[in-house]
Design an enzyme around this catalytic site. Structure first.
Site, short mmCIF file in Angstrom:
data_model
loop_
_atom_site.label_atom_id
_atom_site.label_comp_id
_atom_site.label_asym_id
_atom_site.label_seq_id
_atom_site.Cartn_x
_atom_site.Cartn_y
_atom_site.Cartn_z
N GLY A 153 11.63 77.36 34.35
CA GLY A 153 10.77 77.39 35.50
C GLY A 153 9.55 76.91 35.25
CB ALA A 172 12.27 82.41 35.09
CD GLU A 231 16.31 76.14 33.82
OE1 GLU A 231 16.42 75.02 33.11
OE2 GLU A 231 15.05 76.09 34.69
CD GLU A 280 13.04 74.75 38.09
OE1 GLU A 280 13.12 75.98 37.42
OE2 GLU A 280 13.88 74.42 38.75
N1 T1G Z 1 11.50 85.31 28.88
C1 T1G Z 1 11.22 86.41 28.43
N2 T1G Z 1 11.11 86.31 27.22
C2 T1G Z 1 11.07 85.28 26.28
C3 T1G Z 1 11.29 84.18 27.11
C4 T1G Z 1 11.63 84.20 28.56
N3 T1G Z 1 11.74 82.94 29.29
N4 T1G Z 1 11.44 83.02 26.02
C5 T1G Z 1 11.08 83.67 25.08
N5 T1G Z 1 10.86 84.99 25.48
C6 T1G Z 1 10.60 85.95 23.92
C7 T1G Z 1 11.58 86.29 22.94
O1 T1G Z 1 12.32 87.01 23.21
C8 T1G Z 1 10.92 86.68 21.84
O2 T1G Z 1 10.67 88.01 21.93
C9 T1G Z 1 9.43 86.08 22.14
O3 T1G Z 1 9.33 85.57 23.52
C10 T1G Z 1 9.21 84.69 21.05
O4 T1G Z 1 10.62 83.86 21.48
C11 T1G Z 1 13.70 79.54 37.46
C12 T1G Z 1 15.76 80.60 36.00
C13 T1G Z 1 9.77 79.14 24.12
C14 T1G Z 1 11.05 77.56 22.47
O5 T1G Z 1 15.32 79.32 28.30
O6 T1G Z 1 13.39 78.81 24.17
O7 T1G Z 1 13.24 79.52 33.79
O8 T1G Z 1 11.79 88.71 20.01
O9 T1G Z 1 11.20 83.73 19.32
O10 T1G Z 1 10.89 80.50 18.14
O11 T1G Z 1 15.00 77.61 36.86
O12 T1G Z 1 11.45 81.23 23.26
O13 T1G Z 1 9.16 88.36 20.09
O14 T1G Z 1 10.46 90.28 21.52
O15 T1G Z 1 12.24 82.30 20.77
O16 T1G Z 1 8.77 79.94 19.12
C15 T1G Z 1 14.45 79.17 30.82
C16 T1G Z 1 13.50 80.24 26.51
C17 T1G Z 1 14.14 80.21 31.58
C18 T1G Z 1 13.21 79.26 27.25
C19 T1G Z 1 9.81 79.68 21.83
N6 T1G Z 1 13.53 79.08 29.81
N7 T1G Z 1 12.59 80.54 25.17
O17 T1G Z 1 10.54 79.64 20.71
O18 T1G Z 1 9.75 82.05 19.88
S1 T1G Z 1 15.35 80.59 32.79
C20 T1G Z 1 14.17 79.22 28.54
C21 T1G Z 1 12.84 79.66 24.32
C22 T1G Z 1 14.25 79.80 34.01
C23 T1G Z 1 14.11 78.70 36.48
C24 T1G Z 1 15.12 79.36 35.41
C25 T1G Z 1 11.88 79.92 23.32
C26 T1G Z 1 10.65 79.11 23.09
P1 T1G Z 1 10.37 88.84 20.73
P2 T1G Z 1 11.07 83.18 20.17
P3 T1G Z 1 9.92 80.56 19.44
#
Ligand code: T1G
Length: 703
Positions: free
Chosen positions: A101, A62, A124, A104
């Protein structure tokens, strides 16, 4: 569709492509685009639908930036229902990391294929959340309850080989032509009249679970979670998956997700998620600052720190040369590294062949000439400025032009070290935290003359070696250690005022600290702090100051290494036990100092220990030593095990209320004196303007 989602037909296969850089997060535009594409596909001649992504990864979750704001239609649940109820098979084609998500979404599909380097996961919990789009109901149905519990409460990604084994994906395809191969896979499914396989139709068999399984799981998780609540709610969701029909289970999941997304714990953890990425950005540095290539590194000094730092580089495939003063010291240094790797292998966290590969990358020498060709040197010798200056002068004479010369010093003046060379622009601080191969924090210390490309390169190297970096200017103790002095001071003052060691440590550990300051002192060795204090010339002449720490050292009670310090330690288990002898000693010392001991609340303990951190943090911000309050939070989460569910000391101040913190510090100043409790001008200003540190960060960055 939408500007981030396209749909096209390829040989009777509908292909939905998501293109929302950088990680294809499920922003509203993506949800809407996928929904429209699925709806369109129901009425065309497609026989099956593929859901794929452009860019470096499948949907990574998400859009976290949307949390805490009013929800926008369509919700993810609506999109997943459209996919799951499609009249034609929907196949997810996964590359990169399908997370949260994003994963999912694939679980609502009828089939999942992935390339061999892909990973899937439900992280999450690391944001204080739970998989809120059916993950807690669908994963147990395919992979079983126990696997699902582990997967969701740890939140770590799973390689596709393992995912295939447990049924989370159906097919591994060749990554070279993922799109073509995905279409081929879809065609095969159509030709074999593969059914519309919906995970929701799978019955869960919970009969093999031991009685009390879920309560036992909650108890074990509570110990690990330190102030976090998402783990408990995930257990409840999986329990619902076992005991309720799926639609009831989904309702339960949505209810608990809503509780978590509004919780302060999740707000703190999402704050840290973005703050650690922000901390790696250097204000005022052009994005296109050129990076120096770092392909070979030298470490000066093979002690605990030098060995740990060498491992950081070998772990990511960068060759390292360890330089020591003589063969014996070098042998010892390389031996420390080998011992550490063996321990990791014995714990099953590293394969023996991987250890061998890493050890092959670490060589040793006693001759400076042998490191003339390295791209970066990190000095990690004893904390003596003259010795460091001598080494940097030598490095200046030997290393090739453009080599980055870094010092791992914790306290010494990086500018003074830089002045020992003719190339101060190449000198920088890289302050690792012990044990360097474990602790994630790297303080990058910017000298007066450190060049921009050196800073940009060190930040990038920090990410390569899997560190979380924060930039500091030069001052005594940089960010973390400078703030720490008040925390340790007050922990000892509280003993004289009325607390026992167990009460001080207990209050802070209940707050979520991994270990209280007194137990930490016993672990590190009380003699270490004692010796450091002997070297300081600016300590106030106050008989109360560090009284108990000094007394215990003079009694030979250094802590765990002598079997007793503030506590006694079981020689076998090293378990700490309160020591009545120390407790009566504290009472005696308080009497000598004519201190009227009193009952002290846990609330006062927290304020007396944490507010000095916050106050010093405000001074550090005002002096420009740290770029942001959120950088300071990152330092404390990753360098000092401050509980992530509290978001770091500055975020905690915002949660308590800056005005309240300021007023409390003024009260402590009136009671304990200006020497220790002089409110930082920035704290005073924010309190008067009723602003938070987060607002201060926003105003300074112009957001
Ligand atoms: N939402 C918004 N921005 C995100 C994002 C996300 N999910 N993931 C990464 N970014 C932005 C991050 O802030 C950075 O921004 C850029 O992307 C590059 O990220 C409904 C509720 C995918 C392994 O927890 O683990 O889904 O600094 O530097 O090292 O059940 O990003 O460039 O402006 O980390 O290559 C669940 C979180 C969400 C994954 C890539 N998903 N992201 O790593 O790049 S909750 C997560 C990561 C959800 C559902 C629930 C990592 C990555 P900027 P980065 P990276």
């Amino acid at each position: 569709m939408s500007e981030v989602v396209s749909y096209e037909l390829k040989d009777n296969i509908g292909v939905i492509s998501v293109n929302n850089p950088p990680v294809n997060a499920l922003a509203q535009s993506v949800r809407s685009g996928i929904l429209q594409a699925v709806q369109a596909s129901q009425n065309d001649e497609s026989k099956a639908i593929i859901l794929r992504c452009e860019g470096r990864t499948f949907i990574a979750g998400a859009d976290i930036t949307e949390f805490g704001k009013p929800p926008k239609e369509p919700g993810l649940t609506e999109v997943l229902a459209a996919i799951e109820n499609s009249s034609k098979p929907v196949i997810a084609a996964i590359h990169g990391t399908a997370l949260g998500g994003g994963f999912e979404v694939t679980l609502a599909c009828h089939y999942r294929c992935a390339i061999e380097t892909a990973k899937v996961g439900l992280p999450e919990v690391k944001l204080g959340l739970l998989p809120g789009a059916g993950g807690t109901q669908r994963v147990p149905r395919i992979a079983g309850v126990k696997f699902a519990l582990e997967m969701m409460t740890k939140g770590n990604p799973i390689a596709v080989g393992k995912a295939l084994d447990v049924g989370l994906i159906d097919q591994i395809i060749d990554g070279n032509e993922i799109n073509q191969n995905a279409v081929e896979y879809a065609k095969n499914l159509v030709e074999s009249s593969a059914p519309l396989k919906r995970i929701r139709d799978i019955e869960i068999n919970g009969s093999d679970l031991e009685s009390g399984f879920f309560d036992q799981a909650r108890k074990q998780l509570a110990k690990r979670a330190r102030g976090q609540i998402a783990q408990d709610r995930i257990v409840s969701c999986i329990e619902a998956a076992v005991n309720l029909p799926i639609d009831k289970g989904l309702e339960r999941e949505r209810e608990l997700f809503r509780e978590l997304v509004m919780s302060p714990e999740s707000a703190s953890m999402r704050h840290i998620f973005f703050s650690e990425r922000q901390a790696a950005k250097i204000e005022g540095l052009a994005k296109a600052t050129p990076l120096r290539s770092i392909n070979k590194v030298a470490i000066i000094g093979g002690g605990t720190m030098g060995g740990g730092i060498a491992m950081c580089f070998a772990n990511v495939g960068i060759p390292v040369v360890m330089l020591e003063v003589n063969d014996e010291a070098l042998e010892r240094g390389l031996g420390i590294v080998k011992k550490n790797y063996n321990i990791t292998v014995q714990k099953g966290r590293l394969a023996a062949d991987q250890m061998d590969k890493r050890l092959e990358l670490i060589s040793g020498t006693t001759n400076y000439e042998h490191i003339a060709d390295v791209d970066m040197v990190i000095e990690a010798v004893f904390e003596n400025l003259d010795l460091k200056k001598e080494i940097f002068t030598k490095l200046d004479g030997v290393c090739k032009p453009g080599a980055i010369l870094a010092t791992n010093t914790s306290y010494q003046d990086v500018d003074a070290i830089a002045e020992a060379t003719a190339r101060p622009e190449d000198v920088v601080g890289m302050h690792f935290f012990s044990p360097a191969n474990v602790m994630k924090l790297l303080e990058v210390v910017r000298g007066e003359k450190t060049a921009d490309d050196v800073l940009a390169t060190v930040m990038q190297v920090g990410k390569r070696i899997k560190k979380v970096c924060a930039l500091s200017r030069v001052c005594y103790g940089f960010i973390g250690n400078r703030m720490l002095s008040g925390y340790g001071r007050e922990a000892q003052m509280l003993l004289l005022d009325g607390c026992t060691p167990a009460q001080v440590d207990g209050a802070l550990e209940n707050f979520g600290m991994a270990m209280g300051p007194l137990a930490m002192g016993d672990l590190a060795g009380l003699d270490v702090g004692y010796k450091a204090r002997q070297a300081l010339t600016n300590l106030p002449d106050d008989p109360k100051l560090y009284r108990m720490g000094t007394l215990l050292v003079e009694m030979g009670r250094y802590g765990q290494k002598t079997g007793s310090g503030y506590y006694k330690y079981d020689p076998e288990t090293r378990k700490r036990m309160s020591d009545p002898e120390v407790e009566s000693l504290i009472v005696e010392e308080a009497e000598k100092l004519e201190i009227d001991r009193r009952e002290i609340s846990d609330e006062e303990i927290l304020a007396r220990c944490f507010y000095p951190l916050i106050n010093e943090g405000a001074k550090i911000l005002e002096e420009g030593i740290a770029q942001r309050a959120s950088d300071i939070d990152v330092v404390y989460i990753y360098g000092y095990a401050f509980p992530v569910a509290k978001g770091g000391p500055m975020h905690y101040a915002d949660t308590v209320g800056v005005k309240k913190v300021y007023e409390k510090i003024c009260e402590f100043r009136d009671r304990y004196g200006e020497e220790y409790w002089s409110p930082a001008p920035l704290l005073k200003r924010l309190a008067e303007e009723e602003k938070s540190f987060a607002q201060w960060d926003k105003e300074r960055s112009g957001v």
